[in-house]
Design an enzyme around this catalytic site. Structure first.
Site, PDB file in Angstrom:
ATOM      1  N   ARG A   5      -1.451  -4.669  -6.326  1.00  9.22           N
ATOM      2  CA  ARG A   5      -1.121  -6.139  -6.264  1.00  9.22           C
ATOM      3  C   ARG A   5       0.119  -6.400  -7.228  1.00  9.22           C
ATOM      4  O   ARG A   5       0.080  -5.885  -8.162  1.00  9.22           O
ATOM      5  CB  ARG A   5      -2.638  -6.825  -7.090  1.00  9.22           C
ATOM      6  CG  ARG A   5      -2.789  -8.353  -6.468  1.00  9.22           C
ATOM      7  CD  ARG A   5      -3.825  -8.888  -7.232  1.00  9.22           C
ATOM      8  NE  ARG A   5      -5.178  -8.429  -6.805  1.00  9.22           N
ATOM      9  CZ  ARG A   5      -6.009  -7.691  -7.321  1.00  9.22           C
ATOM     10  NH1 ARG A   5      -6.052  -7.349  -8.696  1.00  9.22           N
ATOM     11  NH2 ARG A   5      -7.162  -7.103  -6.749  1.00  9.22           N
ATOM     12  N   HIS A  57       3.386  -7.683   1.796  1.00 10.86           N
ATOM     13  CA  HIS A  57       2.667  -8.580   2.691  1.00 10.86           C
ATOM     14  C   HIS A  57       1.507  -9.288   1.979  1.00 10.86           C
ATOM     15  O   HIS A  57       1.241  -8.845   0.891  1.00 10.86           O
ATOM     16  CB  HIS A  57       1.949  -7.836   3.990  1.00 10.86           C
ATOM     17  CG  HIS A  57       0.897  -6.717   3.448  1.00 10.86           C
ATOM     18  ND1 HIS A  57       1.204  -5.757   3.071  1.00 10.86           N
ATOM     19  CD2 HIS A  57      -0.261  -6.830   3.205  1.00 10.86           C
ATOM     20  CE1 HIS A  57       0.040  -4.768   2.781  1.00 10.86           C
ATOM     21  NE2 HIS A  57      -0.906  -5.629   3.031  1.00 10.86           N
ATOM     22  N   HIS A  82       0.810  -1.055  -0.041  1.00 10.64           N
ATOM     23  CA  HIS A  82       0.090   0.156   0.092  1.00 10.64           C
ATOM     24  C   HIS A  82       0.827   1.200  -0.079  1.00 10.64           C
ATOM     25  O   HIS A  82       1.890   1.275   0.744  1.00 10.64           O
ATOM     26  CB  HIS A  82      -0.987  -0.014   1.244  1.00 10.64           C
ATOM     27  CG  HIS A  82      -1.807  -1.323   1.476  1.00 10.64           C
ATOM     28  ND1 HIS A  82      -2.466  -1.689   0.609  1.00 10.64           N
ATOM     29  CD2 HIS A  82      -1.611  -2.285   2.324  1.00 10.64           C
ATOM     30  CE1 HIS A  82      -3.208  -2.770   0.931  1.00 10.64           C
ATOM     31  NE2 HIS A  82      -2.533  -3.221   1.990  1.00 10.64           N
TER      32      HIS A  82
END
Length: 324
Positions: A198, A178, A103
């Site tokens: 992604r 992650h 992110h």
């Protein structure tokens, strides 16, 4: 109209990696065999939480923020965020591995998406034997080295996988790569943002044979390439006391394991407080309000309510979340 502790209708999200444990373990009233997420408190655009009960039933979180302002959010939170509720609270059930993702931070998210960044944390509520999640790198990595692994489809070779169990905590600042592994149910606390890059999706395709979109180019400048020796949060919880798990600029999360009765005073906080029941069942009392918070449920305590009593007849655990 008077504010009271608020429960919202969960917003269920079907996911390619989702399972049925939100129904079978957390007793959510949901059908379907691939429900990956239950959004408990959300002010994500187009996905607002709606009050489930009481005099404010049917009102959205956005409407409450606009109507009650400081009384709901806290004066400091209101000054910082206006009427945009700053946290997104979820339960997640991963039947299979989520994509490898990252992110962006506030600056990058604002510049690219006019959004908050997405700092988050995980509290593991259930893990099948041998279940793993992925966080960070297992070796020193440069941006160029990382890009080569992405191009060669060997990204998993440089990622850090860790076996987990109930009670494990992971803090995920923006930039930390992650993924939740299959067989894990967890509580997720994060900034209000739905921006995810992604990177790798295990070469999965949907029923029509289509792969999900990847964001490898966008991710390159969002990733923190620093390798850390330890990614898991270490803490020691003591019965009937509050233990801080995460304390960051975006949220503070405490764990309260307790039995019997406990009085809590929030005079020291200028913020709403969110409670997630991650074990047992807890009776909440505030003024005339009295309601049970069951395992897998979430409660939003408005900033104007400072004194509560919680009680339980079984060993129970609450996550307590607020903004300093």
């Amino acid at each position: 109209m008077t504010l009271y502790p608020l429960k919202f209708k969960p917003i269920f999200k079907e996911r390619i990696w989702g399972g049925n444990k939100l129904r079978t373990q957390l007793h959510k009233n949901v059908s379907g065999e691939a429900i990956g997420e239950s959004w408990e408190v959300s002010d994500v655009e187009g996905e607002p939480s709606v009050v489930a009960e009481g005099a404010l039933k049917g009102k959205t979180l956005q409407e409450l923020s606009e109507t009650f302002q400081e009384a709901l959010l806290g004066e400091k939170v209101y000054k910082q965020f206006g009427t945009k509720f700053p946290l997104l609270i979820k339960y997640i059930d991963a039947k299979s591995d989520l994509s490898i993702q990252v992110h962006p931070n506030d600056e990058l998210a604002q510049q690219r998406h006019n959004s908050f960044g997405k700092t988050e944390m995980w509290y593991v509520m259930h893990a099948d034997i041998g279940a793993k999640l992925m966080v960070g790198f297992n070796q020193e990595v440069t941006k160029e080295n990382y890009q080569k692994h992405v191009e060669n489809n060997t990204i998993t070779e440089i990622l850090n996988f860790e076996e987990v169990q109930k009670g494990d905590v992971y803090f995920l600042p923006t930039g930390r790569i992650h993924a939740i592994g299959g067989g894990i149910v967890l509580a997720e606390i994060q900034q209000t943002s739905d921006i995810t890059y992604r990177i790798y999706d295990w070469n999965r395709v949907d029923a029509e044979g289509n792969a999900r979109e990847l964001h490898t180019a966008l991710a390159v400048d969002a990733i923190d390439y620093t390798k850390h020796d330890n990614y898991k949060t270490t803490y020691t919880a003591t019965q009937n006391n509050s233990t801080t798990l995460v304390d960051c600029p975006y949220f503070t999360t405490n764990l309260i394991p307790f039995t019997g009765e406990k009085h809590i005073n929030h005079d020291d906080k200028d913020s709403f407080v969110i409670y997630m029941c991650v074990k047992g069942n807890v009776l909440f009392e505030a003024n005339e309000y009295k309601n049970e918070l069951k395992f897998g449920e979430t409660l939003l305590l408005p900033a104007s309510l400072k004194n509560i009593k919680i009680s339980t007849t079984e060993a129970s655990e609450l996550l307590e979340v607020y903004i300093k």
